[in-house]
Motif scaffolding. Structure first.
Motif: not given
Ligand code: FE2
Length: 447
Positions: A124-144
């Protein structure tokens, strides 16, 4: 013709954009074809009749820019501030502890809902390309797994790059390397690292070696949280730059934060500028987090906490600004608004010279696009390119930042994605009839 934007002032990046046709009044028309791509960019002709079909946007001299680009955000942690407990000290270290507790309760639905909500705000604020970091120090990799699902869901309107970010380390965290490799195998776009957080200097160097090896094996980019500490002895950015220079990843590596650079001495900084400009790496400064999380161990004088933005720009290094945190354990505020990032960033880095303010605008548009590796076929207002752009109700980049305008239109691949009608303020000034004013707009001079 699917759409025409008439009478726009095109924002062009001095370093990357080619000259566009403009009329004598500095305005251009942009025609969008049925395929959602830019068919033609023409000098504005106010005598020409607009086409009878398709969407007509009269820009009236407003600024038309390629979409904003978010080079650094954490969508997995967003909107968790205060849950399960607030970060009472406001420090980086307590933030990591809060997140560690919250991480134990993550579910896929929870991450999908929060990440999607922030992406909606950004779109909505005009951002159409995003690079997000995602914490992968989690054995289940749920967030990823959740963010991979979100990447697919938003694919039609915006691009999302996911960095496999080892928040608690690669070498110092149990099975850290295996988790990094598993994240890449599941579909992460970029390989992360956090060398200054590893137990020893040697562990930090080893973690960068692992990140570059994994990236090279899979043809991916590297983006490390690097030297996010006030310790002038934290010098992993030189390791990252040297690895980029010597590997096949020249220009495809990014060092994020690098706040220790704000404490390096002059002689070392000079050496580093040369190495960084030769290496082709990108830097991303995150002014909100850097200003608030750094300098915490200082008495007065207290350091600013930012990397060497001005100096590295002068050395020819590509530097961009990121929003980093949106209502999470490290920043209880945050909106995802790129013009807010640019405003705070330019003040923090003292980019207040007349020519430097447009540079700050570029740091949330074209320079950020370079961090993501978007080329001319994917980014920019050019014939044949995607018709993705933002019309800002301001005549210039400086005015857009100063007035913190909201985009009038956000267009993604030829379709209007967001529209914000003007919202005037009714002012009842003493001695005058109530009237609508557009406050803080350019002063026209005394009558
Ligand atoms: Fe970050």
């Amino acid at each position: 013709m699917r759409m025409i934007v008439r009478g726009a002032r095109l924002w062009t990046d001095q370093e990357t954009d080619r000259k566009q046709p403009v009329a004598r009044d500095g305005l251009s028309d942009v025609e969008v074809g049925e395929d959602g791509r830019i068919a033609r960019v023409l000098a504005h002709d106010d005598q020409k009749e607009p086409p009878a079909t398709g969407v007509l946007i009269e820009a009236h001299g407003s600024l038309l820019t390629a979409p904003f680009v978010e080079p650094h955000i954490h969508l997995d942690t967003a909107l968790t501030a205060g849950d399960p407990r607030p970060n009472t000290s406001g420090t980086l270290w307590e933030g990591i502890a809060c997140w560690s507790e919250r991480k134990a309760t993550l579910t896929r639905e929870d991450v999908v809902a929060r990440a999607t909500e922030v992406l909606r705000w950004q779109a909505a604020q005009g951002v159409l390309h995003v690079r997000t970091h995602c914490d992968i120090t989690d054995p289940s990799l749920t967030a990823l797994d959740a963010l991979l699902e979100v990447r697919d869901r938003v694919r039609d309107v915006m691009t999302l790059q996911i960095v496999a970010f080892p928040q608690e380390g690669v070498v110092s965290y149990p099975d850290g390397e295996a988790l990094l490799r598993a994240a890449v195998a599941r579909g992460a776009d970029v390989v992360g690292a956090i060398p200054h957080f590893e137990d020893t200097r040697e562990d930090g160097v080893a973690s960068l070696g692992i990140a570059f090896a994994v990236a090279e094996e899979h043809g991916l980019r590297v983006d490390a949280h690097c030297d996010e500490i006030d310790d002038e002895q934290s010098r992993f950015v030189e390791v990252l730059a040297a690895l980029a220079l010597r590997s096949g990843l020249r220009g495809r590596a990014t060092a994020s934060h690098t706040t220790a650079m704000g404490s390096y001495n002059g002689a070392y900084s000079f050496k580093l500028q040369r190495l960084l400009s030769r290496s082709g790496i990108n830097l991303v400064a995150n002014p909100f987090a850097n200003l608030t999380l750094q300098g915490r161990f200082d008495a007065y004088p207290k350091r600013r906490g930012l990397t060497q933005v001005k100096e590295m720009l002068a050395a020819g290094v590509n530097v961009a600004f990121g929003h980093d945190d949106v209502m999470d354990p490290w920043n209880a505020l945050g909106t995802g608004n790129p013009l807010q990032t640019a405003l705070v960033g330019l003040y923090a880095a003292q980019l207040t010279g007349a020519a430097e303010i447009p540079t700050a605008f570029s740091m949330v548009t074209h320079r950020a696009a370079r961090v993501l590796g978007l080329d001319g076929t994917e980014y920019g207002i050019t014939e044949g390119g995607p018709a993705s752009f933002v019309l800002l109700p301001a005549p210039s980049a400086e005015e857009a930042i100063r007035r913190q305008v909201r985009p009038r239109y956000v267009v993604s691949r030829g379709t209007v994605l967001a529209e914000t009608p003007p919202a005037p303020t009714r002012l009842s000034w003493p001695g005058e009839a109530p009237a609508d004013i557009d406050f803080a707009s350019t002063y026209a001079g005394a009558p």
